[in-house]
Motif scaffolding. Structure first.
Motif, PDB file in Angstrom:
ATOM      1  N   LEU A 219     -12.936  83.063  26.762  1.00 42.85           N
ATOM      2  CA  LEU A 219     -13.733  83.166  25.539  1.00 42.85           C
ATOM      3  C   LEU A 219     -14.734  82.015  25.422  1.00 42.85           C
ATOM      4  CD1 LEU A 219     -10.996  84.332  22.997  1.00 42.85           C
ATOM      5  CD2 LEU A 219     -12.854  85.690  23.967  1.00 42.85           C
ATOM      6  N   LEU A 220     -14.353  80.833  25.875  1.00 43.05           N
ATOM      7  CA  LEU A 220     -15.310  79.724  25.892  1.00 43.05           C
ATOM      8  C   LEU A 220     -16.473  80.025  26.832  1.00 43.05           C
ATOM      9  CD1 LEU A 220     -13.164  76.442  25.876  1.00 43.05           C
ATOM     10  CD2 LEU A 220     -13.996  77.800  23.966  1.00 43.05           C
ATOM     11  N   ALA A 221     -16.171  80.680  27.938  1.00 42.41           N
ATOM     12  CA  ALA A 221     -17.216  81.046  28.894  1.00 42.41           C
ATOM     13  C   ALA A 221     -18.174  82.065  28.293  1.00 42.41           C
ATOM     14  CB  ALA A 221     -16.584  81.606  30.166  1.00 42.41           C
ATOM     15  N   LEU A 222     -17.641  83.060  27.594  1.00 41.79           N
ATOM     16  CA  LEU A 222     -18.479  84.093  26.975  1.00 41.79           C
ATOM     17  C   LEU A 222     -19.336  83.501  25.858  1.00 41.79           C
ATOM     18  CD1 LEU A 222     -15.929  87.062  26.760  1.00 41.79           C
ATOM     19  CD2 LEU A 222     -17.594  86.563  28.559  1.00 41.79           C
ATOM     20  N   GLY A 223     -18.742  82.630  25.053  1.00 38.29           N
ATOM     21  CA  GLY A 223     -19.510  81.981  23.999  1.00 38.29           C
ATOM     22  C   GLY A 223     -20.621  81.108  24.553  1.00 38.29           C
ATOM     23  N   GLY A 224     -20.344  80.425  25.665  1.00 40.59           N
ATOM     24  CA  GLY A 224     -21.364  79.602  26.298  1.00 40.59           C
ATOM     25  C   GLY A 224     -22.543  80.412  26.793  1.00 40.59           C
ATOM     26  N   SER A 225     -22.282  81.631  27.266  1.00 37.78           N
ATOM     27  CA  SER A 225     -23.365  82.515  27.714  1.00 37.78           C
ATOM     28  C   SER A 225     -24.300  82.852  26.567  1.00 37.78           C
ATOM     29  CB  SER A 225     -22.784  83.802  28.311  1.00 37.78           C
ATOM     30  OG  SER A 225     -22.001  83.536  29.452  1.00 37.78           O
ATOM     31  N   CYS A 226     -23.728  83.150  25.407  1.00 36.07           N
ATOM     32  CA  CYS A 226     -24.542  83.480  24.229  1.00 36.07           C
ATOM     33  C   CYS A 226     -25.415  82.297  23.815  1.00 36.07           C
ATOM     34  CB  CYS A 226     -23.649  83.898  23.068  1.00 36.07           C
ATOM     35  SG  CYS A 226     -22.768  85.453  23.298  1.00 36.07           S
ATOM     36  N   PHE A 227     -24.825  81.112  23.741  1.00 30.40           N
ATOM     37  CA  PHE A 227     -25.578  79.936  23.311  1.00 30.40           C
ATOM     38  C   PHE A 227     -26.657  79.567  24.324  1.00 30.40           C
ATOM     39  CE2 PHE A 227     -22.620  77.650  20.101  1.00 30.40           C
ATOM     40  CZ  PHE A 227     -22.491  78.829  19.389  1.00 30.40           C
ATOM     41  N   PHE A 228     -26.315  79.643  25.590  1.00 28.67           N
ATOM     42  CA  PHE A 228     -27.271  79.275  26.640  1.00 28.67           C
ATOM     43  C   PHE A 228     -28.473  80.216  26.642  1.00 28.67           C
ATOM     44  CE2 PHE A 228     -28.434  79.033  31.284  1.00 28.67           C
ATOM     45  CZ  PHE A 228     -28.899  77.732  31.235  1.00 28.67           C
ATOM     46  N   MET A 229     -28.236  81.494  26.382  1.00 32.90           N
ATOM     47  CA  MET A 229     -29.303  82.484  26.416  1.00 32.90           C
ATOM     48  C   MET A 229     -30.291  82.291  25.276  1.00 32.90           C
ATOM     49  SD  MET A 229     -30.604  84.928  28.120  1.00 32.90           S
ATOM     50  CE  MET A 229     -29.258  85.181  29.272  1.00 32.90           C
ATOM     51  N   ILE A 230     -29.800  81.954  24.090  1.00 34.62           N
ATOM     52  CA  ILE A 230     -30.693  81.902  22.931  1.00 34.62           C
ATOM     53  C   ILE A 230     -31.412  80.555  22.796  1.00 34.62           C
ATOM     54  CG2 ILE A 230     -29.291  83.571  21.672  1.00 34.62           C
ATOM     55  CD1 ILE A 230     -28.145  81.313  20.040  1.00 34.62           C
ATOM     56  N   ASN A 231     -30.870  79.493  23.363  1.00 34.46           N
ATOM     57  CA  ASN A 231     -31.454  78.173  23.114  1.00 34.46           C
ATOM     58  C   ASN A 231     -32.738  77.918  23.894  1.00 34.46           C
ATOM     59  OD1 ASN A 231     -29.729  77.129  21.149  1.00 34.46           O
ATOM     60  ND2 ASN A 231     -28.205  76.508  22.653  1.00 34.46           N
ATOM     61  N   PHE A 232     -32.943  78.618  25.012  1.00 37.24           N
ATOM     62  CA  PHE A 232     -34.150  78.421  25.801  1.00 37.24           C
ATOM     63  C   PHE A 232     -35.416  78.681  24.991  1.00 37.24           C
ATOM     64  CE2 PHE A 232     -31.853  78.815  29.969  1.00 37.24           C
ATOM     65  CZ  PHE A 232     -32.344  77.635  30.500  1.00 37.24           C
ATOM     66  N   GLN A 233     -35.338  79.638  24.068  1.00 40.69           N
ATOM     67  CA  GLN A 233     -36.540  80.094  23.367  1.00 40.69           C
ATOM     68  C   GLN A 233     -37.207  78.988  22.544  1.00 40.69           C
ATOM     69  OE1 GLN A 233     -35.811  82.877  20.158  1.00 40.69           O
ATOM     70  NE2 GLN A 233     -33.734  82.088  19.899  1.00 40.69           N
TER      71      GLN A 233
END
Length: 496
Positions: A136-150
């Motif tokens: 679950l930490l891995a899945l949450g990290g994917s979400c945060f990593f994807m949105i922060n680039f913008q």
């Protein structure tokens, strides 16, 4: 508005540092869990097995134990988590493109919260909670990593610098578990640390309603671009803040709004070719980096003859400060882009040429990484840690810059997610590779490191192909009609 943009950037950087790549601090948690007796039932006497490796001392009676089974179980958890972290990027990209920032970040916050609770409730008698907790930490990290680039799109002139900074802080996230490990040595309960870490997570989520967009930040972001809960209900403002899908961001930046977009398509011959080559490079380099991280404890015991404290401390410190070196990568990319911009006077071409140079640099760093890892000299491994950090910084930065340069902005989330998802399938090899090292090579990583060295050399095919391809494009653009600004009026997508 500029102050709000700066505040949004700082909060997203902080979020990336504290949470996005936290699972890569797993090697520091392994020591904590070993001391707590996790999977200790898998440690047996060396006389009961046909191989001798990863021997450790029983703290109770001072006898030696063979803990190959324990090491494999810890690596299995990391392999599962790292694979999910990469595979879920595609799903996170779809959610981000379809539902926007708030929904994607809310999902990541829920996943992180449940994950930390499961880790806090785990114990030596209930080790099964480690699997869903880290996943679950891995899945949450994917979400945060994807949105922060913008958020880098808010700063057009230094965009590459901030993108590199995000990647550096993503890698530096591992320092959180390093701090957890040091705190545990001082007597702090690891469960308390996991539960307490949920607090900042929830605070950052609430702040996103003020300092984050409901949907996405376009590139380049208009100067009048507004976001936050105070404007989320205004359909007219949202419509004005989003760019036209038929207008190329780079062409608008050059003032050529009447021409076709300068973008490749994934369905074109050259577009598909470059995408596949990028996939090959990412897959090999990601497997090299992830395997090194996931097997760090076993590798350190082998090369350090059981004394891992010095190597672990050095690895933690170098990883933690990697975020400080990330802006240098972005600054160099921005400088190269401006240099090529003056020579070719074409924004897309200058970005392609600068990113090509960084692709070559990342390949060379990973080759040197595998070369240093082959040489069993403990003092040389400090250089290995530095090369690992640089390789990850440049590799992932280039991927985002390359995709966002070549393809339409509304497809960036899906294409990057697909790239990392397909590359993530190769990460499943981590666990069988470690079993091969521990059971067939008696803990010696030399053979595997030599194989990685050969694969890393093959990744040089990507920058070479980029150079050959873009040389042809340069010749075409030089013969194409130009406007008063010196920009090519040909459709680069059609030319390619």
């Amino acid at each position: 508005m500029q102050r709000k943009h700066s505040a949004s950037l700082c909060l997203s950087l902080l979020e990336n540092l504290l949470y996005s790549g936290i699972i890569y601090g797993w090697p520091f948690l392994v020591e904590v869990f070993k001391n707590e007796g996790y999977f200790s039932e898998l440690c047996v006497s060396p006389n009961e097995v046909n191989y001798q490796t990863l021997q450790t001392f029983n703290k109770t009676n001072g006898t030696k134990l063979d803990c190959v089974g324990q090491a494999e179980r810890f690596n299995l958890i990391y392999t599962m988590s790292s694979v999910l972290n990469v595979l879920f990027c595609f799903v996170a990209g779809l959610i981000f493109d379809r539902f926007g920032t708030w929904i994607c970040k809310g999902l990541g916050t829920i996943l992180f919260t449940i994950g930390f609770i499961l880790l806090a409730k785990s114990s030596a008698l209930n080790t099964s909670l480690l699997y869903p907790g880290m996943a679950l930490l891995a899945l949450g990290g994917s979400c945060f990593f994807m949105i922060n680039f913008q958020y880098a799109n808010l700063f057009k002139s230094t965009r590459s610098t901030w993108i590199s900074m995000y990647n550096g802080l993503f890698i530096s996230s591992s320092f959180v578990f390093w701090i957890f490990g040091n705190a545990h040595e001082k007597g702090v309960d690891i469960s308390v640390l996991f539960m307490a870490y949920i607090g900042p997570l929830l605070l950052l989520f609430l702040l996103s309603f003020v300092f984050g967009p409901r949907e996405q930040i376009p590139y380049p972001a208009p100067k009048s671009f507004r976001y936050g809960i105070q404007v989320s209900k205004s359909a007219r403002e949202r419509k004005l803040s989003l760019p036209s899908k038929k207008l190329s961001a780079d062409l608008r930046d050059s003032g050529l709004g009447t021409f076709k977009p300068q973008r490749l398509t994934i369905f074109s011959g050259l577009g598909a070719y470059l995408y596949v080559m990028n996939l090959f490079q990412m897959s090999v380099m990601s497997l090299r980096n992830q395997f090194f991280t996931g097997t760090f404890d076993s590798w350190a015991q082998n090369i350090g003859s059981g004394n891992t404290e010095g190597l672990t401390a050095a690895f933690g410190i170098i990883t933690a400060i990697s975020g400080l070196a990330a802006p240098l990568v972005g600054l160099l990319d921005d400088a190269l882009t401006k240099y090529y911009r003056k020579r070719s006077r074409d924004l897309v071409l200058s970005r392609i040429k600068s990113s090509n140079a960084f692709t070559l640099f990342s390949c060379i760093c990973t080759i040197l990484l595998s070369l240093c890892a082959v040489i069993p000299i403990p003092s040389l491994q400090y250089l290995t840690f530095i090369l690992l950090t640089i390789s990850r910084l440049v590799c992932y930065s280039y991927s985002y810059i390359s995709i966002s340069t070549h393809f339409p902005s509304e497809q960036v989330g899906k294409l990057i997610g697909l790239l990392w998802t397909m590359g993530g399938l190769l990460l499943m090899l981590q666990y069988p590779l470690l079993r091969f090292v521990l059971r067939s090579c008696e803990g010696d990583f030399t053979i595997v490191n030599i194989v990685f060295l050969g694969l890393n050399i093959l990744t040089l095919a990507f920058p070479i192909s980029l150079y050959l391809t873009h040389s042809r494009v340069v010749k075409i653009i030089k013969t194409a009609p130009t406007d008063v600004n010196g920009n090519s009026m040909e459709d680069n997508a059609d030319l390619l």
